[in-house]
Design an enzyme around this catalytic site. Sequence first.
Site, PDB file in Angstrom:
ATOM      1  N   ASN A 122      25.966   9.447  -8.160  1.00 59.32           N
ATOM      2  CA  ASN A 122      26.043   9.927  -9.543  1.00 59.32           C
ATOM      3  C   ASN A 122      24.619  10.026 -10.089  1.00 59.32           C
ATOM      4  O   ASN A 122      23.997   9.016 -10.385  1.00 59.32           O
ATOM      5  CB  ASN A 122      26.875   8.931 -10.375  1.00 59.32           C
ATOM      6  CG  ASN A 122      26.857   9.266 -11.857  1.00 59.32           C
ATOM      7  OD1 ASN A 122      26.478  10.367 -12.249  1.00 59.32           O
ATOM      8  ND2 ASN A 122      27.268   8.307 -12.671  1.00 59.32           N
ATOM      9  N   TRP A 123      24.141  11.250 -10.179  1.00 55.53           N
ATOM     10  CA  TRP A 123      22.740  11.450 -10.613  1.00 55.53           C
ATOM     11  C   TRP A 123      22.568  11.244 -12.113  1.00 55.53           C
ATOM     12  O   TRP A 123      21.456  11.204 -12.615  1.00 55.53           O
ATOM     13  CB  TRP A 123      22.259  12.856 -10.240  1.00 55.53           C
ATOM     14  CG  TRP A 123      22.178  13.131  -8.768  1.00 55.53           C
ATOM     15  CD1 TRP A 123      22.521  12.278  -7.738  1.00 55.53           C
ATOM     16  CD2 TRP A 123      21.724  14.337  -8.143  1.00 55.53           C
ATOM     17  NE1 TRP A 123      22.310  12.883  -6.522  1.00 55.53           N
ATOM     18  CE2 TRP A 123      21.822  14.148  -6.740  1.00 55.53           C
ATOM     19  CE3 TRP A 123      21.254  15.558  -8.628  1.00 55.53           C
ATOM     20  CZ2 TRP A 123      21.457  15.138  -5.827  1.00 55.53           C
ATOM     21  CZ3 TRP A 123      20.895  16.554  -7.723  1.00 55.53           C
ATOM     22  CH2 TRP A 123      20.991  16.331  -6.334  1.00 55.53           C
ATOM     23  N   LYS A 124      23.674  11.149 -12.847  1.00 58.35           N
ATOM     24  CA  LYS A 124      23.639  11.050 -14.318  1.00 58.35           C
ATOM     25  C   LYS A 124      22.784  12.198 -14.887  1.00 58.35           C
ATOM     26  O   LYS A 124      22.742  13.282 -14.295  1.00 58.35           O
ATOM     27  CB  LYS A 124      23.140   9.681 -14.749  1.00 58.35           C
ATOM     28  CG  LYS A 124      23.860   8.539 -14.045  1.00 58.35           C
ATOM     29  CD  LYS A 124      23.653   7.219 -14.708  1.00 58.35           C
ATOM     30  CE  LYS A 124      24.225   6.130 -13.834  1.00 58.35           C
ATOM     31  NZ  LYS A 124      24.405   4.880 -14.523  1.00 58.35           N
TER      32      LYS A 124
ATOM     33  N   HIS B 200      33.836   7.606 -16.673  1.00 61.18           N
ATOM     34  CA  HIS B 200      32.695   6.721 -16.394  1.00 61.18           C
ATOM     35  C   HIS B 200      32.469   5.844 -17.628  1.00 61.18           C
ATOM     36  O   HIS B 200      32.662   6.284 -18.764  1.00 61.18           O
ATOM     37  CB  HIS B 200      31.453   7.567 -16.083  1.00 61.18           C
ATOM     38  CG  HIS B 200      30.313   6.752 -15.568  1.00 61.18           C
ATOM     39  ND1 HIS B 200      29.509   6.012 -16.405  1.00 61.18           N
ATOM     40  CD2 HIS B 200      29.852   6.515 -14.315  1.00 61.18           C
ATOM     41  CE1 HIS B 200      28.602   5.364 -15.689  1.00 61.18           C
ATOM     42  NE2 HIS B 200      28.791   5.666 -14.408  1.00 61.18           N
TER      43      HIS B 200
ATOM     44  N   GLU C 293      29.925   5.020 -19.174  1.00 58.45           N
ATOM     45  CA  GLU C 293      29.005   5.592 -20.164  1.00 58.45           C
ATOM     46  C   GLU C 293      29.743   6.591 -21.051  1.00 58.45           C
ATOM     47  O   GLU C 293      29.505   6.675 -22.256  1.00 58.45           O
ATOM     48  CB  GLU C 293      27.798   6.240 -19.454  1.00 58.45           C
ATOM     49  CG  GLU C 293      26.854   5.168 -18.906  1.00 58.45           C
ATOM     50  CD  GLU C 293      26.045   5.590 -17.693  1.00 58.45           C
ATOM     51  OE1 GLU C 293      25.948   6.794 -17.405  1.00 58.45           O
ATOM     52  OE2 GLU C 293      25.506   4.679 -17.023  1.00 58.45           O
TER      53      GLU C 293
ATOM     54  N   GLU D 161      33.968  -0.044 -11.329  1.00 65.87           N
ATOM     55  CA  GLU D 161      32.573  -0.224 -11.721  1.00 65.87           C
ATOM     56  C   GLU D 161      32.509  -1.235 -12.864  1.00 65.87           C
ATOM     57  O   GLU D 161      32.692  -0.856 -14.038  1.00 65.87           O
ATOM     58  CB  GLU D 161      31.981   1.106 -12.199  1.00 65.87           C
ATOM     59  CG  GLU D 161      31.982   2.184 -11.145  1.00 65.87           C
ATOM     60  CD  GLU D 161      30.877   3.204 -11.398  1.00 65.87           C
ATOM     61  OE1 GLU D 161      30.044   3.369 -10.513  1.00 65.87           O
ATOM     62  OE2 GLU D 161      30.853   3.804 -12.488  1.00 65.87           O
TER      63      GLU D 161
ATOM     64  N   GLY E 175      23.634  -0.207 -13.583  1.00 64.62           N
ATOM     65  CA  GLY E 175      22.246  -0.015 -14.001  1.00 64.62           C
ATOM     66  C   GLY E 175      21.537  -1.307 -14.381  1.00 64.62           C
ATOM     67  O   GLY E 175      20.453  -1.269 -14.971  1.00 64.62           O
TER      68      GLY E 175
ATOM     69  N   SER F 131      25.039  -1.026  -9.304  1.00 66.23           N
ATOM     70  CA  SER F 131      23.776  -1.477  -8.699  1.00 66.23           C
ATOM     71  C   SER F 131      23.848  -1.632  -7.179  1.00 66.23           C
ATOM     72  O   SER F 131      23.218  -2.528  -6.612  1.00 66.23           O
ATOM     73  CB  SER F 131      23.303  -2.785  -9.348  1.00 66.23           C
ATOM     74  OG  SER F 131      23.040  -2.584 -10.720  1.00 66.23           O
TER      75      SER F 131
ATOM     76  N   GLY G 212      24.608   4.949  -8.574  1.00 65.24           N
ATOM     77  CA  GLY G 212      23.850   5.608  -9.632  1.00 65.24           C
ATOM     78  C   GLY G 212      22.377   5.677  -9.278  1.00 65.24           C
ATOM     79  O   GLY G 212      21.927   6.550  -8.529  1.00 65.24           O
ATOM     80  N   GLY G 213      21.608   4.714  -9.791  1.00 70.71           N
ATOM     81  CA  GLY G 213      20.153   4.720  -9.644  1.00 70.71           C
ATOM     82  C   GLY G 213      19.680   4.967  -8.217  1.00 70.71           C
ATOM     83  O   GLY G 213      18.767   5.784  -7.986  1.00 70.71           O
TER      84      GLY G 213
HETATM   85  C1  PEP Z   1      27.034   4.488 -11.978  1.00 68.97           C
HETATM   86  O1  PEP Z   1      26.488   4.893 -12.985  1.00 68.97           O
HETATM   87  O2  PEP Z   1      28.104   4.991 -11.614  1.00 68.97           O
HETATM   88  C2  PEP Z   1      26.382   3.418 -11.214  1.00 68.97           C
HETATM   89  C3  PEP Z   1      27.087   2.783 -10.326  1.00 68.97           C
HETATM   90  O3  PEP Z   1      25.062   3.179 -11.512  1.00 68.97           O
HETATM   91  P1  PEP Z   1      24.074   2.131 -10.760  1.00 68.97           P
HETATM   92  O4  PEP Z   1      24.302   2.259  -9.282  1.00 68.97           O
HETATM   93  O5  PEP Z   1      22.718   2.543 -11.193  1.00 68.97           O
HETATM   94  O6  PEP Z   1      24.455   0.771 -11.253  1.00 68.97           O
END
Ligand code: PEP
Length: 246
Positions: free
Chosen positions: A9-11, A93, A95, A165, A171, A210, A231-232
Amino acid sequence: MRRLLVAGNWKMNASSEMTGTLLSGVLDNLPDHCDVAVFPPFPYISQAVDLVGGAGVAVGAQNVAKDDEGAFTGEVSAAMLADVGCTMALVGHSERRALYAESDYDVLVKVRQLVKHGITAVVCVGETLEQRKAIREESVVSEQLSLLIGELSNADWEKMIIAYEPVWAIGTGETATPEQAQGMHAFIRSELKKVSDTVAAKTRILYGGSVKAASAAELFSQPDIDGGLVGGASLDAAEFTAICRA
Ligand code: PEP
C-alpha cells in the site's frame, strides 16, 4: 490451500519516476511462491498496469466510489478501475475510517461495487490501542466484519480478502507479535465460519502493521496468516521483495 499474498500500500506516496523504479525493482525479484500486489495512488495505476504487463503483479486501488457514475466530483468508480486493469482495491483502511469517516456500511457498499466489476476487495479491519487495552479487540473486529458476513453471498466472498491491521501497529514501527496476530487471524477465520466452512477455509487473511523483512517470516509462518499488507516498507523495492521472499 491458500496462496500467500504480499501487497504494498503506497498510500499518498508516488511519482511517475518512483512508480517506474519501484516496479522494476519488484519485477526483477519476483518470488514464485507467493502472489504480489501493489496499490499506487489513482494517477499511477495505468502506468503500473502497463509496466507489470500481466507479469504476475496485481495492481490495486486504495479506495473506490460507492456509486456507479455521475455527479460525484473527485470520486473514482469500480467500473473505471476495472477499465484500466485494476484487479484489487483496498476498502476500509483505518486511515479512511479515521480521516474520512468511512463506516462499516460504506465498506459494504464499496465491496458490492467492486465485486460487481470483478475486482477483489481487500477489506481492512483492526482495533485501536485503547480498544486492545480494554480487551475489546475481538468485539471491535467482529463488529467491523458483521455486515459483510451477514450480507455477502458465498460467491461474493470469492472476491474477498481480509487484512487485519491493528491501528496501533500501522506506521508506528510496532508490530503485533506473531502470537497476537495469529490469535486475531484465528478469531477472524472462526467468524467467517458464520458464512460457511468453505469461506472460512478459503479466504485469505493478511496481516498489516509495520511489517518488515525481519518480522515477515515468523508472521507469515503462522497457520492463519496468509501474507501481509505492507505500507512504509513497500516503498523500498529491496525491502518489499525481501518481505515477499520471507
Ligand atoms: C498500511 O498502511 O496498510 C500499513 C500496514 O502500513 P505500515 O506497514 O507502514 O505500518
